[in-house]
Design an enzyme around this catalytic site. Structure first.
Site, PDB file in Angstrom:
ATOM      1  N   SER A 131       0.874  -1.180   0.000  1.00 45.70           N
ATOM      2  CA  SER A 131       0.000   0.000   0.000  1.00 45.70           C
ATOM      3  C   SER A 131       0.900   1.216   0.000  1.00 45.70           C
ATOM      4  O   SER A 131       2.101   1.116   0.318  1.00 45.70           O
ATOM      5  CB  SER A 131      -0.839  -0.013   1.280  1.00 45.70           C
ATOM      6  OG  SER A 131      -1.480   1.220   1.472  1.00 45.70           O
TER       7      SER A 131
ATOM      8  N   TYR B  24      -1.775  -0.872  11.012  1.00 45.53           N
ATOM      9  CA  TYR B  24      -1.879  -1.224   9.588  1.00 45.53           C
ATOM     10  C   TYR B  24      -0.607  -0.811   8.849  1.00 45.53           C
ATOM     11  O   TYR B  24      -0.001  -1.606   8.120  1.00 45.53           O
ATOM     12  CB  TYR B  24      -3.107  -0.530   8.978  1.00 45.53           C
ATOM     13  CG  TYR B  24      -3.266  -0.756   7.492  1.00 45.53           C
ATOM     14  CD1 TYR B  24      -3.552  -2.026   6.991  1.00 45.53           C
ATOM     15  CD2 TYR B  24      -3.128   0.287   6.571  1.00 45.53           C
ATOM     16  CE1 TYR B  24      -3.695  -2.247   5.622  1.00 45.53           C
ATOM     17  CE2 TYR B  24      -3.271   0.078   5.208  1.00 45.53           C
ATOM     18  CZ  TYR B  24      -3.557  -1.183   4.742  1.00 45.53           C
ATOM     19  OH  TYR B  24      -3.699  -1.406   3.390  1.00 45.53           O
TER      20      TYR B  24
END
Ligand SMILES: NC(=O)c1ccc[n+]([C@@H]2O[C@H](COP(=O)([O-])OP(=O)(O)OC[C@H]3O[C@@H](n4cnc5c(N)ncnc54)[C@H](OP(=O)(O)O)[C@@H]3O)[C@@H](O)[C@H]2O)c1
Length: 283
Positions: A146, A159
């Site tokens: 990501s 995360y």
């Protein structure tokens, strides 16, 4: 779409987390381009739509159950593929979710669970396929990271750190694997319009949490930015291009927001970049 059915001929691909979003689109994209695709998901009840499309378009796609947090499930799925096809050329480690909350409000168990899926899940699958790819003297592993694997965000510590870990892991593994003809690539999407699950730590549900104002601001922002996010089809297309490339890059950004953020990151000091993040996300 890259219509390279020639290249994909007889290549076997496994995608994790294919029940929705990026994994779903990637499994379909690979199958439509000639890969013998195993669309794996932890909950087989979610396979109806992809199976209907497979039937309608007569695609080389099969759904298999695979929970990346479960050793047995990973072993069974990969043994199953080997029994049927004898090889695995491509693995897309895509399964993931986002634990969103402050570290103070997140229990150690919640943080460990985040890593169990996003980080150890990918390791579990790679440890099972690497001996096969090494024997084949070929293979491509795609780790779906990501933009959060390169940049920190408020309330994203768990995360973000799972994706930073995946980046460091993949980059280091590339040195081990090159000698065996195995390639490892990172996909770094910006905000993508999927059902991406944001899990809130139990303690953060308490409205008296000192972090509530930042949490609320981030949640408001996320709902609107995800709705306007890049299509997961675009991520699937980048994955297809990357794995059919003769000499692929290590990292592939996806989405204008991802390119803009990385550009800003490269051209700013840490302090100035933090001001950009605060200005965009917390004001
Ligand atoms: N959406 C974004 O903005 C964005 C941006 C950058 C990177 N990403 C990354 O892209 C990947 C896919 O996310 P998405 O946006 O496509 O979200 P999504 O639509 O929620 O898809 C996530 C997939 O992961 C699966 N999954 C979760 N835990 C699993 C487990 N233990 N075993 C197997 N599968 C599991 C989910 O299955 P269930 O249906 O059973 O929950 C689902 O199929 C993630 O790694 C995410 O971090 C997303």
């Amino acid at each position: 779409m890259v219509g390279n059915k020639e290249v994909a001929n007889k290549k076997v691909a496994l995608v994790t987390g294919s029940s929705s979003g990026i994994g779903y689109e990637t499994a379909l994209m690979l199958a439509r381009n000639g890969f013998d695709t195993y669309a794996t998901m932890r909950n087989a009840n979610k396979s109806k739509e992809i199976e209907e499309i497979t039937k309608k378009e007569n695609l080389p796609l099969r759904v298999l159950k695979l929970d990346v947090t479960d050793d047995r499930s990973v072993d069974d799925a990969i043994n199953n593929i080997l029994n049927e096809k004898k090889s695995i050329e491509v693995v897309v480690n895509n399964a993931g979710y986002g634990l969103m909350g402050s570290i103070e409000d997140s229990s150690l168990d919640e943080i460990k669970a985040q890593f169990e899926t996003n980080f150890f899940g990918a390791i579990r699958v790679m440890q099972k396929v690497l001996p096969i790819m090494r024997q084949q003297k070929a293979g491509t592993i795609v780790n779906v990271s990501s933009i959060a694997g390169r940049i920190g965000f408020p309330m994203g510590s768990s995360y973000v750190s799972s994706k930073f870990a995946l980046e460091g892991l993949s980059e280091s593994m590339s040195y081990e694997l090159e000698q065996f003809g195995i390639r490892i690539l990172l996909i770094e999407p910006g905000v993508i319009n999927t059902n991406f699950a944001f899990v809130t730590p139990k303690k953060a549900l308490d409205t008296n949490s000192p972090y509530s104002p930042i949490m609320n601001k981030m949640q408001e922002n996320l709902v609107s930015t995800i709705a306007n996010g890049t299509s997961p089809k675009e991520v699937a297309n980048v994955i297809l291009c990357a794995i059919t490339e003769d000499s692929p890059e290590r990292r592939y950004l996806v989405g204008n927001d991802a390119f803009e953020l990385i550009d800003a990151r490269k051209n700013s000091t840490d302090k100035d970049f933090e001001k950009i993040i605060v200005g965009n996300l917390l004001k």
